[in-house]
Design a protein around this motif. Structure first.
Motif, mmCIF file in Angstrom:
data_model
loop_
_atom_site.group_PDB
_atom_site.id
_atom_site.type_symbol
_atom_site.label_atom_id
_atom_site.label_comp_id
_atom_site.label_asym_id
_atom_site.label_seq_id
_atom_site.Cartn_x
_atom_site.Cartn_y
_atom_site.Cartn_z
ATOM 1 N N THR A 137 1.398 -83.339 5.677
ATOM 2 C CA THR A 137 2.653 -83.225 6.235
ATOM 3 C C THR A 137 2.992 -84.304 7.570
ATOM 4 O O THR A 137 3.876 -84.696 7.628
ATOM 5 N N ALA A 138 1.978 -84.339 8.321
ATOM 6 C CA ALA A 138 2.033 -85.157 9.453
ATOM 7 C C ALA A 138 1.830 -86.613 9.361
ATOM 8 O O ALA A 138 2.424 -87.562 9.986
ATOM 9 N N ARG A 146 -6.208 -80.648 3.418
ATOM 10 C CA ARG A 146 -5.295 -80.042 4.354
ATOM 11 C C ARG A 146 -3.737 -80.403 4.287
ATOM 12 O O ARG A 146 -3.511 -81.414 4.438
ATOM 13 N N GLN A 147 -3.084 -79.521 4.004
ATOM 14 C CA GLN A 147 -1.390 -79.482 4.184
ATOM 15 C C GLN A 147 -1.080 -80.020 5.212
ATOM 16 O O GLN A 147 -0.024 -81.126 5.216
ATOM 17 N N ASP A 148 -1.546 -79.749 6.290
ATOM 18 C CA ASP A 148 -0.747 -79.864 7.775
ATOM 19 C C ASP A 148 -1.107 -81.715 8.080
ATOM 20 O O ASP A 148 -0.397 -82.179 8.623
ATOM 21 N N GLN A 159 -11.725 -77.878 12.695
ATOM 22 C CA GLN A 159 -10.833 -76.735 11.986
ATOM 23 C C GLN A 159 -11.569 -75.919 10.727
ATOM 24 O O GLN A 159 -12.298 -76.582 9.992
ATOM 25 N N ASP A 201 -6.737 -74.002 1.748
ATOM 26 C CA ASP A 201 -6.684 -75.695 1.518
ATOM 27 C C ASP A 201 -7.203 -75.990 0.152
ATOM 28 O O ASP A 201 -6.835 -77.089 -0.603
#
Length: 587
Positions: free
Chosen positions: A240-241, A235-237, A140, A146
């Motif tokens: 979160t995951a 990375r926020q995603d 990515q 970020d």
């Protein structure tokens, strides 16, 4: 904040007030060692002794040691040496320091200046452009968002990062980070209120490749903070995951640096492999194995047995290494970018008088301390900024070098001939490691060279820290390990009247004014001169007794190519900042 004893990481790493001398704590009394004059001169790094025709080794595996299991691998929480050693290889920030400790672009396209439009005319707004080829290890793209997420997360009061206060220059940062008070004095805030404070922090991704950072006041050294490990992108995603344990699993520990995490076997080792998506040159090493051996003697033995490519030499082994015909050729000596000193409480008589402070400084034989009490490690210091940091002045402060006759004369000029009439003087120290031996050395120095009796006051480390923080001490041992090579990291915190680490209570309005100007001055030449004037004035006032600049002794195998040991490396993995270019020859 770097942790003493397991040091590394970021922000104002005061090895202070407990003065355990981190890696320099020895387990024996004063051994016979060579005079200081016989110590090897620092040299770049051990060079391969193999013939030039020898090619790269078929197995490119580099082995080192973390000295323990990292408590975390979260960049925002990087306060420990082992953490910083790993994070620095897996992540890459906006900027980095090159071989000469000069700031250089990393994920950013260039270092911002007023001239290139990266810094506003008032010095408060930074506009930073990102490379378009920067990728995460999962392929990515690295986005400006970020960095925005990471910096705001670093300041999140719920995270309680030790590094947050280093970024208070950012507009709204202090208000957000302190919004919940302290553990002893908590403050209740609604999630909506916290979100509002977070949104008010002056970090904003304008688009995928442009980051804007707004400061509350100008600070010329601010970009250097963005080169440090805690300012790495996140990375926020991913968070979160995966939640708070995201860094424990190689699958979710996604970085953008030259290496990626392959495995983490707790209390045993960490394995790193090249990041195939890295935007820079692909590392030549196929694997880095970072062991977790706590005992430095066992780590040294592993190097001797061919199980390490690099090792920090334990102090007790330095003499043997210097005398060994093979190991001595593999020895690298480098500054640790750390200075140690005796703290004098300028608030209390007699140390409220510069004359008395100068007399005590003249009474200390620094070379004798290094030779007899410190295993020959270090170089005498007469000022605060160490070698390797801009602003280091080798001749500055030598007017207070060891001179017993001048010491007694200066004490007499201050009104205390032969020490007569002096109030009782105590020397407080944390009763741990070699501190009792150090304290006895200085007690003898003051008695022999100045005719002054000093009472030793050993204390439990936590009690000693509180004692110093409450300004109740008279003399204390302390040291500081810097985070970035700029006088801004060294002088204001300790010598400005409102500096958080000014435990000596030093005050000079001219010094305050000079430092206030230097902090905001964008012109490098003018700024350097302002810092030089400030340090010269500080040294003249002798608020503390500068003792020594720390050194590290490192062994590097002769078949290791391109490893560069620098003052900014972590203690556990010397040369960590150059591992992306290292390779091994056949051996």
């Amino acid at each position: 904040m770097l942790k003493p004893g397991a040091v590394a990481g970021l922000a104002a790493s005061i090895l202070a007030v407990v003065f355990v001398a981190s890696s320099l704590v020895a387990c024996q009394l004063f051994p016979e060692i060579d005079p200081i004059s016989s110590l090897p001169e620092p040299r770049p790094t051990a060079q391969p002794t193999a013939q030039p025709t020898v090619g790269p080794a078929s197995v490119q595996e580099f082995r080192s040691n973390l000295r323990g299991d990292p408590p975390t691998l979260d960049p925002n929480l990087s306060s420990w040496d082992a953490t910083a050693a790993v994070v620095s290889l897996v992540f890459e920030g906006l900027f980095k320091f090159d071989d000469k400790q000069t700031l250089a672009p990393a994920v950013a396209t260039e270092v911002p200046t007023v001239e290139n439009g990266g810094i506003s005319a008032d010095g408060k707004v930074y506009t930073i452009h990102l490379r378009d080829d920067a990728l995460w290890s999962d392929g990515q793209p690295v986005r400006a968002g970020d960095f925005e997420f990471s910096l705001k997360r670093l300041l999140d009061p719920k995270l309680r990062s030790d590094n947050a206060s280093s970024f208070y220059d950012i507009s709204g940062a202090r208000a957000y980070n302190t919004a919940l008070g302290t553990p002893r004095a908590p403050v209740t805030r609604t999630d909506m209120a916290l979100a509002g404070l977070r949104d008010a922090v002056g970090v904003k991704a304008l688009d995928e490749r442009t980051l804007r950072i707004t400061l509350s006041d100008p600070r010329a050294s601010f970009p250097m903070l963005l080169a440090l490990v805690p300012a790495s992108p996140i990375r926020q995603d991913i968070l979160t995951a995966s939640g708070d344990t995201w860094f424990q699993d190689p699958a979710s520990y996604v970085g953008n640096g030259p290496f990626r995490l392959a495995e983490w076997v707790r209390r045993d080792h960490i394995t790193l492999v090249p990041n195939a998506s890295y935007a820079g040159p692909r590392p030549k090493l196929n694997k880095i194995v970072l062991n977790m051996v706590i005992d430095p003697q066992a780590d040294f033995a592993a190097y001797v047995n061919g199980e390490r490519e690099v090792v920090a030499v334990p102090p007790q082994q330095i003499q043997a290494v210097r005398n060994d015909p093979s190991l001595s050729k593999q020895l690298v000596i480098d500054s640790r970018m750390a200075t140690f000193a005796l703290q004098l409480n300028n608030r209390k008589p007699p140390f409220d008088d510069p004359k008395i402070r100068q007399a005590f400084s003249l009474a200390v034989d620094r070379a004798a301390f290094i030779h007899s009490a410190h295993l020959g490690i270090g170089k005498p210091a007469y000022s605060w900024i160490p070698p390797g940091v801009p602003g280091h002045a080798p001749e500055l402060g030598k007017q207070w070098a060891f001179d017993p006759m001048r010491a007694r004369a200066t004490l007499a000029e201050g009104g205390y001939p032969e020490g007569k009439g002096l109030p009782p003087i105590t020397f407080e120290y944390a009763n741990t490691g070699n501190n009792p031996l150090y304290a006895e050395f200085f007690q003898d120095q003051f008695k022999t060279n100045l005719g002054v009796d000093v009472q030793l006051e050993p204390m439990e480390p936590a009690a000693f820290t509180r004692y110093v923080n409450e300004a109740r001490h008279m003399i204390g041992l302390f040291g500081f390990g810097g985070d970035y090579p700029d006088p801004d990291n060294w002088l204001p915190s300790f010598f400005r009247s409102d500096g958080p680490d000014n435990k000596a209570g030093y005050f000079n309005k001219d010094v305050d004014a000079l430092m206030s100007r230097a902090i905001v001055e964008p012109d490098v030449t003018k700024r350097t001169q302002l810092w030089a004037e400030a340090q010269q004035t500080i040294v003249g006032d002798a608020p503390i007794i500068f003792l020594y600049y720390d050194e590290r002794y490192v062994l590097v195998k002769p078949y290791v190519v391109n490893l560069r040991v620098t003052p900014m490396d972590t203690n556990s993995v010397p040369g960590n900042r150059s591992l992306d270019g290292v390779y091994l020859l056949q051996h």
